[in-house]
Design a protein around this motif. Structure first.
Motif, PDB file in Angstrom:
ATOM      1  N   SER A  42       0.050  -5.641  -7.910  1.00  0.00           N
ATOM      2  CA  SER A  42      -0.259  -4.230  -7.728  1.00  0.00           C
ATOM      3  C   SER A  42       0.977  -3.386  -7.973  1.00  0.00           C
ATOM      4  CB  SER A  42      -0.748  -3.991  -6.302  1.00  0.00           C
ATOM      5  OG  SER A  42      -0.848  -2.610  -6.039  1.00  0.00           O
ATOM      6  N   ILE A  43       0.760  -2.214  -8.553  1.00  0.00           N
ATOM      7  CA  ILE A  43       1.879  -1.285  -8.718  1.00  0.00           C
ATOM      8  C   ILE A  43       1.690  -0.061  -7.819  1.00  0.00           C
ATOM      9  CG2 ILE A  43       2.446  -2.044 -11.043  1.00  0.00           C
ATOM     10  CD1 ILE A  43       0.989   0.501 -12.056  1.00  0.00           C
ATOM     11  N   LEU A  44       0.868  -0.211  -6.791  1.00  0.00           N
ATOM     12  CA  LEU A  44       0.597   0.917  -5.892  1.00  0.00           C
ATOM     13  C   LEU A  44       1.828   1.337  -5.104  1.00  0.00           C
ATOM     14  CD1 LEU A  44      -2.957   0.018  -4.559  1.00  0.00           C
ATOM     15  CD2 LEU A  44      -2.346   1.700  -6.296  1.00  0.00           C
ATOM     16  N   PRO A  64       6.662   4.731  -6.811  1.00  0.00           N
ATOM     17  CA  PRO A  64       6.758   6.086  -6.244  1.00  0.00           C
ATOM     18  C   PRO A  64       5.944   7.144  -7.006  1.00  0.00           C
ATOM     19  CG  PRO A  64       8.912   5.062  -6.260  1.00  0.00           C
ATOM     20  CD  PRO A  64       7.993   4.147  -7.023  1.00  0.00           C
ATOM     21  N   ASP A  65       5.926   7.067  -8.332  1.00  0.00           N
ATOM     22  CA  ASP A  65       5.154   8.045  -9.104  1.00  0.00           C
ATOM     23  C   ASP A  65       3.658   7.889  -8.859  1.00  0.00           C
ATOM     24  OD1 ASP A  65       7.436   9.149 -10.227  1.00  0.00           O
ATOM     25  OD2 ASP A  65       7.371   7.839 -11.979  1.00  0.00           O
ATOM     26  N   LEU A  66       3.200   6.649  -8.783  1.00  0.00           N
ATOM     27  CA  LEU A  66       1.786   6.395  -8.529  1.00  0.00           C
ATOM     28  C   LEU A  66       1.414   6.787  -7.095  1.00  0.00           C
ATOM     29  CD1 LEU A  66      -0.640   5.378 -10.068  1.00  0.00           C
ATOM     30  CD2 LEU A  66      -0.164   3.099  -9.204  1.00  0.00           C
ATOM     31  N   MET A  67       2.304   6.507  -6.161  1.00  0.00           N
ATOM     32  CA  MET A  67       2.057   6.900  -4.771  1.00  0.00           C
ATOM     33  C   MET A  67       1.937   8.423  -4.656  1.00  0.00           C
ATOM     34  SD  MET A  67       4.607   4.184  -2.846  1.00  0.00           S
ATOM     35  CE  MET A  67       4.833   5.197  -1.430  1.00  0.00           C
ATOM     36  N   ARG A  68       2.807   9.144  -5.337  1.00  0.00           N
ATOM     37  CA  ARG A  68       2.779  10.607  -5.302  1.00  0.00           C
ATOM     38  C   ARG A  68       1.488  11.133  -5.928  1.00  0.00           C
ATOM     39  NH1 ARG A  68       3.781  14.348  -2.297  1.00  0.00           N
ATOM     40  NH2 ARG A  68       5.641  13.211  -1.783  1.00  0.00           N
ATOM     41  N   PHE A  69       1.070  10.533  -7.052  1.00  0.00           N
ATOM     42  CA  PHE A  69      -0.168  10.929  -7.718  1.00  0.00           C
ATOM     43  C   PHE A  69      -1.358  10.765  -6.774  1.00  0.00           C
ATOM     44  CE2 PHE A  69      -3.971  10.086 -10.189  1.00  0.00           C
ATOM     45  CZ  PHE A  69      -3.955  11.121 -11.114  1.00  0.00           C
ATOM     46  N   ILE A  70      -1.445   9.612  -6.108  1.00  0.00           N
ATOM     47  CA  ILE A  70      -2.552   9.334  -5.183  1.00  0.00           C
ATOM     48  C   ILE A  70      -2.505  10.307  -4.010  1.00  0.00           C
ATOM     49  CG2 ILE A  70      -3.451   7.644  -3.524  1.00  0.00           C
ATOM     50  CD1 ILE A  70      -2.466   5.468  -5.589  1.00  0.00           C
ATOM     51  N   GLU A  74      -8.167  -4.839 -14.227  1.00  0.00           N
ATOM     52  CA  GLU A  74      -7.951  -5.635 -13.026  1.00  0.00           C
ATOM     53  C   GLU A  74      -6.782  -5.201 -12.154  1.00  0.00           C
ATOM     54  OE1 GLU A  74      -8.220  -9.806 -13.603  1.00  0.00           O
ATOM     55  OE2 GLU A  74     -10.046  -9.639 -14.796  1.00  0.00           O
ATOM     56  N   MET A  75      -6.294  -4.003 -12.376  1.00  0.00           N
ATOM     57  CA  MET A  75      -5.296  -3.445 -11.469  1.00  0.00           C
ATOM     58  C   MET A  75      -5.382  -1.924 -11.534  1.00  0.00           C
ATOM     59  SD  MET A  75      -1.740  -4.103 -13.566  1.00  0.00           S
ATOM     60  CE  MET A  75      -0.723  -3.507 -12.249  1.00  0.00           C
ATOM     61  N   ILE A  76      -5.077  -1.294 -10.437  1.00  0.00           N
ATOM     62  CA  ILE A  76      -5.093   0.164 -10.389  1.00  0.00           C
ATOM     63  C   ILE A  76      -3.762   0.660 -10.939  1.00  0.00           C
ATOM     64  CG2 ILE A  76      -5.186   2.187  -8.902  1.00  0.00           C
ATOM     65  CD1 ILE A  76      -6.926   0.489  -6.982  1.00  0.00           C
ATOM     66  N   ASN A  77      -3.857   1.502 -11.943  1.00  0.00           N
ATOM     67  CA  ASN A  77      -2.668   2.105 -12.534  1.00  0.00           C
ATOM     68  C   ASN A  77      -2.995   3.568 -12.859  1.00  0.00           C
ATOM     69  OD1 ASN A  77      -4.148   2.023 -14.974  1.00  0.00           O
ATOM     70  ND2 ASN A  77      -3.312   0.013 -15.471  1.00  0.00           N
ATOM     71  N   LYS A  78      -2.047   4.272 -13.401  1.00  0.00           N
ATOM     72  CA  LYS A  78      -2.247   5.701 -13.684  1.00  0.00           C
ATOM     73  C   LYS A  78      -3.376   5.919 -14.695  1.00  0.00           C
ATOM     74  CE  LYS A  78      -0.281   9.962 -13.428  1.00  0.00           C
ATOM     75  NZ  LYS A  78       0.942  10.608 -13.089  1.00  0.00           N
TER      76      LYS A  78
END
Length: 72
Positions: free
Chosen positions: A6-8, A11-17, A45-49
């Motif tokens: 997972s790349i959750l 930091p950029d993805l966390m901020r987006f979410i 198969e993975m959550i990404n931007k």
């Protein structure tokens, strides 16, 4: 079966979410649940931007604006 990390925690993805869900836990769950389904269905198969950008999700503010436009 391939397992992807997972790349959750990115930091950029966390901020987006966080921004998209407006910091509400229930909204984060809705957003991530929809993203998980699409990630599986699309074989990503993975959550990404890319997945987050494709899902059918409106933030609470977006839903309110849509409602206000509809009632005039």
């Amino acid at each position: 079966m391939r397992v992807l990390a997972s790349i959750l925690t990115n930091p950029d993805l966390m901020r987006f979410i966080l921004d998209k869900s407006e910091g509400t836990i229930g909204e984060m769950m809705t957003l991530l649940s929809k993203a998980a389904v699409l990630a599986i269905e699309s074989s990503e198969e993975m959550i990404n931007k890319k997945i987050l950008a494709k899902i059918d999700y409106q933030s609470p503010t977006e839903r309110q604006r849509t409602f206000e436009r509809a009632i005039g």
